[in-house]
Design a protein around this motif. Structure first.
Motif, PDB file in Angstrom:
ATOM      1  N   HIS A  90       0.829  -1.208   0.000  1.00  0.00           N
ATOM      2  CA  HIS A  90       0.000   0.000   0.000  1.00  0.00           C
ATOM      3  C   HIS A  90       0.863   1.259   0.000  1.00  0.00           C
ATOM      4  O   HIS A  90       0.524   2.251  -0.654  1.00  0.00           O
ATOM      5  CB  HIS A  90      -0.971  -0.016   1.170  1.00  0.00           C
ATOM      6  N   GLN A  91       1.980   1.232   0.683  1.00  0.00           N
ATOM      7  CA  GLN A  91       2.884   2.380   0.701  1.00  0.00           C
ATOM      8  C   GLN A  91       3.560   2.571  -0.660  1.00  0.00           C
ATOM      9  O   GLN A  91       3.710   3.707  -1.133  1.00  0.00           O
ATOM     10  CB  GLN A  91       3.945   2.206   1.792  1.00  0.00           C
ATOM     11  N   LEU A  92       3.942   1.470  -1.296  1.00  0.00           N
ATOM     12  CA  LEU A  92       4.610   1.558  -2.595  1.00  0.00           C
ATOM     13  C   LEU A  92       3.675   2.078  -3.682  1.00  0.00           C
ATOM     14  O   LEU A  92       4.119   2.698  -4.645  1.00  0.00           O
ATOM     15  CB  LEU A  92       5.178   0.185  -2.998  1.00  0.00           C
ATOM     16  N   ARG A  93       2.389   1.849  -3.517  1.00  0.00           N
ATOM     17  CA  ARG A  93       1.422   2.320  -4.514  1.00  0.00           C
ATOM     18  C   ARG A  93       1.349   3.842  -4.565  1.00  0.00           C
ATOM     19  O   ARG A  93       0.872   4.407  -5.547  1.00  0.00           O
ATOM     20  CB  ARG A  93       0.048   1.727  -4.231  1.00  0.00           C
ATOM     21  N   ALA A  94       1.814   4.525  -3.542  1.00  0.00           N
ATOM     22  CA  ALA A  94       1.762   5.983  -3.493  1.00  0.00           C
ATOM     23  C   ALA A  94       2.985   6.644  -4.153  1.00  0.00           C
ATOM     24  O   ALA A  94       3.044   7.864  -4.226  1.00  0.00           O
ATOM     25  CB  ALA A  94       1.643   6.448  -2.046  1.00  0.00           C
ATOM     26  N   LEU A  95       3.929   5.857  -4.634  1.00  0.00           N
ATOM     27  CA  LEU A  95       5.150   6.410  -5.218  1.00  0.00           C
ATOM     28  C   LEU A  95       4.883   6.981  -6.613  1.00  0.00           C
ATOM     29  O   LEU A  95       3.887   6.635  -7.248  1.00  0.00           O
ATOM     30  CB  LEU A  95       6.227   5.328  -5.272  1.00  0.00           C
ATOM     31  N   PRO A  96       5.784   7.843  -7.112  1.00  0.00           N
ATOM     32  CA  PRO A  96       5.555   8.524  -8.390  1.00  0.00           C
ATOM     33  C   PRO A  96       5.733   7.657  -9.640  1.00  0.00           C
ATOM     34  O   PRO A  96       5.588   8.151 -10.750  1.00  0.00           O
ATOM     35  CB  PRO A  96       6.585   9.657  -8.379  1.00  0.00           C
ATOM     36  N   ALA A  97       6.047   6.389  -9.479  1.00  0.00           N
ATOM     37  CA  ALA A  97       6.135   5.463 -10.610  1.00  0.00           C
ATOM     38  C   ALA A  97       5.476   4.155 -10.187  1.00  0.00           C
ATOM     39  O   ALA A  97       5.429   3.822  -9.001  1.00  0.00           O
ATOM     40  CB  ALA A  97       7.594   5.206 -11.001  1.00  0.00           C
ATOM     41  N   ARG A  98       4.964   3.430 -11.154  1.00  0.00           N
ATOM     42  CA  ARG A  98       4.378   2.121 -10.868  1.00  0.00           C
ATOM     43  C   ARG A  98       5.485   1.215 -10.322  1.00  0.00           C
ATOM     44  O   ARG A  98       6.607   1.218 -10.826  1.00  0.00           O
ATOM     45  CB  ARG A  98       3.799   1.519 -12.148  1.00  0.00           C
ATOM     46  N   VAL A  99       5.169   0.456  -9.280  1.00  0.00           N
ATOM     47  CA  VAL A  99       6.128  -0.464  -8.679  1.00  0.00           C
ATOM     48  C   VAL A  99       5.659  -1.889  -8.950  1.00  0.00           C
ATOM     49  O   VAL A  99       4.519  -2.249  -8.653  1.00  0.00           O
ATOM     50  CB  VAL A  99       6.277  -0.227  -7.162  1.00  0.00           C
ATOM     51  N   ASP A 100       6.530  -2.678  -9.537  1.00  0.00           N
ATOM     52  CA  ASP A 100       6.270  -4.087  -9.805  1.00  0.00           C
ATOM     53  C   ASP A 100       7.230  -4.869  -8.923  1.00  0.00           C
ATOM     54  O   ASP A 100       8.438  -4.878  -9.162  1.00  0.00           O
ATOM     55  CB  ASP A 100       6.490  -4.394 -11.281  1.00  0.00           C
ATOM     56  N   CYS A 101       6.691  -5.496  -7.890  1.00  0.00           N
ATOM     57  CA  CYS A 101       7.534  -6.126  -6.887  1.00  0.00           C
ATOM     58  C   CYS A 101       7.288  -7.631  -6.832  1.00  0.00           C
ATOM     59  O   CYS A 101       6.140  -8.072  -6.728  1.00  0.00           O
ATOM     60  CB  CYS A 101       7.237  -5.495  -5.530  1.00  0.00           C
ATOM     61  N   LEU A 102       8.360  -8.400  -6.893  1.00  0.00           N
ATOM     62  CA  LEU A 102       8.297  -9.845  -6.711  1.00  0.00           C
ATOM     63  C   LEU A 102       8.830 -10.184  -5.327  1.00  0.00           C
ATOM     64  O   LEU A 102       9.837  -9.622  -4.889  1.00  0.00           O
ATOM     65  CB  LEU A 102       9.133 -10.581  -7.750  1.00  0.00           C
ATOM     66  N   VAL A 103       8.150 -11.098  -4.666  1.00  0.00           N
ATOM     67  CA  VAL A 103       8.576 -11.593  -3.364  1.00  0.00           C
ATOM     68  C   VAL A 103       9.119 -12.994  -3.585  1.00  0.00           C
ATOM     69  O   VAL A 103       8.383 -13.896  -3.998  1.00  0.00           O
ATOM     70  CB  VAL A 103       7.406 -11.602  -2.353  1.00  0.00           C
ATOM     71  N   GLU A 104      10.411 -13.156  -3.346  1.00  0.00           N
ATOM     72  CA  GLU A 104      11.047 -14.449  -3.555  1.00  0.00           C
ATOM     73  C   GLU A 104      11.017 -15.250  -2.260  1.00  0.00           C
ATOM     74  O   GLU A 104      11.411 -14.760  -1.199  1.00  0.00           O
ATOM     75  CB  GLU A 104      12.481 -14.263  -4.024  1.00  0.00           C
ATOM     76  N   THR A 105      10.545 -16.478  -2.370  1.00  0.00           N
ATOM     77  CA  THR A 105      10.497 -17.405  -1.242  1.00  0.00           C
ATOM     78  C   THR A 105      11.319 -18.638  -1.592  1.00  0.00           C
ATOM     79  O   THR A 105      11.807 -18.760  -2.716  1.00  0.00           O
ATOM     80  CB  THR A 105       9.044 -17.837  -0.947  1.00  0.00           C
ATOM     81  N   ALA A 106      11.426 -19.559  -0.675  1.00  0.00           N
ATOM     82  CA  ALA A 106      12.150 -20.804  -0.948  1.00  0.00           C
ATOM     83  C   ALA A 106      11.464 -21.620  -2.043  1.00  0.00           C
ATOM     84  O   ALA A 106      12.115 -22.383  -2.752  1.00  0.00           O
ATOM     85  CB  ALA A 106      12.258 -21.634   0.327  1.00  0.00           C
ATOM     86  N   SER A 107      10.162 -21.431  -2.220  1.00  0.00           N
ATOM     87  CA  SER A 107       9.402 -22.187  -3.216  1.00  0.00           C
ATOM     88  C   SER A 107       9.360 -21.532  -4.584  1.00  0.00           C
ATOM     89  O   SER A 107       9.050 -22.173  -5.575  1.00  0.00           O
ATOM     90  CB  SER A 107       7.961 -22.383  -2.734  1.00  0.00           C
ATOM     91  N   GLY A 108       9.626 -20.234  -4.646  1.00  0.00           N
ATOM     92  CA  GLY A 108       9.538 -19.488  -5.890  1.00  0.00           C
ATOM     93  C   GLY A 108       9.165 -18.048  -5.596  1.00  0.00           C
ATOM     94  O   GLY A 108       9.194 -17.612  -4.446  1.00  0.00           O
ATOM     95  N   ALA A 109       8.804 -17.308  -6.630  1.00  0.00           N
ATOM     96  CA  ALA A 109       8.501 -15.888  -6.474  1.00  0.00           C
ATOM     97  C   ALA A 109       7.021 -15.613  -6.748  1.00  0.00           C
ATOM     98  O   ALA A 109       6.414 -16.219  -7.623  1.00  0.00           O
ATOM     99  CB  ALA A 109       9.367 -15.061  -7.415  1.00  0.00           C
ATOM    100  N   LEU A 110       6.484 -14.663  -5.981  1.00  0.00           N
ATOM    101  CA  LEU A 110       5.089 -14.247  -6.100  1.00  0.00           C
ATOM    102  C   LEU A 110       5.028 -12.741  -6.265  1.00  0.00           C
ATOM    103  O   LEU A 110       5.851 -12.014  -5.696  1.00  0.00           O
ATOM    104  CB  LEU A 110       4.319 -14.623  -4.827  1.00  0.00           C
ATOM    105  N   ALA A 111       4.051 -12.261  -7.011  1.00  0.00           N
ATOM    106  CA  ALA A 111       3.860 -10.823  -7.155  1.00  0.00           C
ATOM    107  C   ALA A 111       3.317 -10.253  -5.851  1.00  0.00           C
ATOM    108  O   ALA A 111       2.348 -10.779  -5.291  1.00  0.00           O
ATOM    109  CB  ALA A 111       2.905 -10.527  -8.302  1.00  0.00           C
ATOM    110  N   LEU A 112       3.932  -9.190  -5.364  1.00  0.00           N
ATOM    111  CA  LEU A 112       3.473  -8.555  -4.135  1.00  0.00           C
ATOM    112  C   LEU A 112       2.024  -8.097  -4.273  1.00  0.00           C
ATOM    113  O   LEU A 112       1.244  -8.230  -3.332  1.00  0.00           O
ATOM    114  CB  LEU A 112       4.378  -7.378  -3.768  1.00  0.00           C
TER     115      LEU A 112
END
Length: 139
Positions: A90-112
């Protein structure tokens, strides 16, 4: 173990770029400056990827006015870190550019963005390819 091709001179991790600075006036780079304290406050490993990460790693201007800010966050205990990651989203959504964030886990990566909403099935990116996983199976 990863074998580095002969034409690769240096491997740079996203985490090694967290303190790198670019003075260019591009929205995605400005967003990274604003995101740093938010990401550092999580205590999780993180770093820029995509065009901003490439620019910071090489010094070559690759981010454009339309670039988004691609980020990677490494999560060890996703179930316990999920409230923190949701708040961060929610905090990243307020930034002046679109944020595309991946969360990497031991099983793989998921979109935040997928983690932060109430989807029951999530796309997990794995070395063997993408697959749908039930939110209830995340660890």
């Amino acid at each position: 173990m990863y074998s580095q091709p002969d034409d690769v001179h240096t491997l740079v991790t996203p985490e090694s770029l967290t303190c790198s600075i670019s003075t260019r006036s591009v929205a995605a780079i400005h967003a990274l400056r604003l995101a740093r304290p938010l990401l550092d406050a999580t205590g999780l490993g993180w770093g820029p990827t995509g065009s901003v990460g490439f620019e910071l790693a090489t010094g070559k201007p690759t981010a454009t006015p339309d670039s988004d800010l691609d980020l990677l966050i490494r999560a060890d205990d996703l179930r316990n870190e999920l409230p923190l990651l949701t708040s961060l989203h929610h905090q990243l959504r307020a930034l002046p550019a679109r944020v595309d964030c991946l969360v990497e886990t031991a099983s793989g990566a998921l979109a935040l963005a997928e983690l932060a909403d109430s989807r029951t099935d999530l796309l997990l990116r794995t070395p063997g390819g993408p697959c749908l996983v039930a939110r209830s199976r995340l660890s």
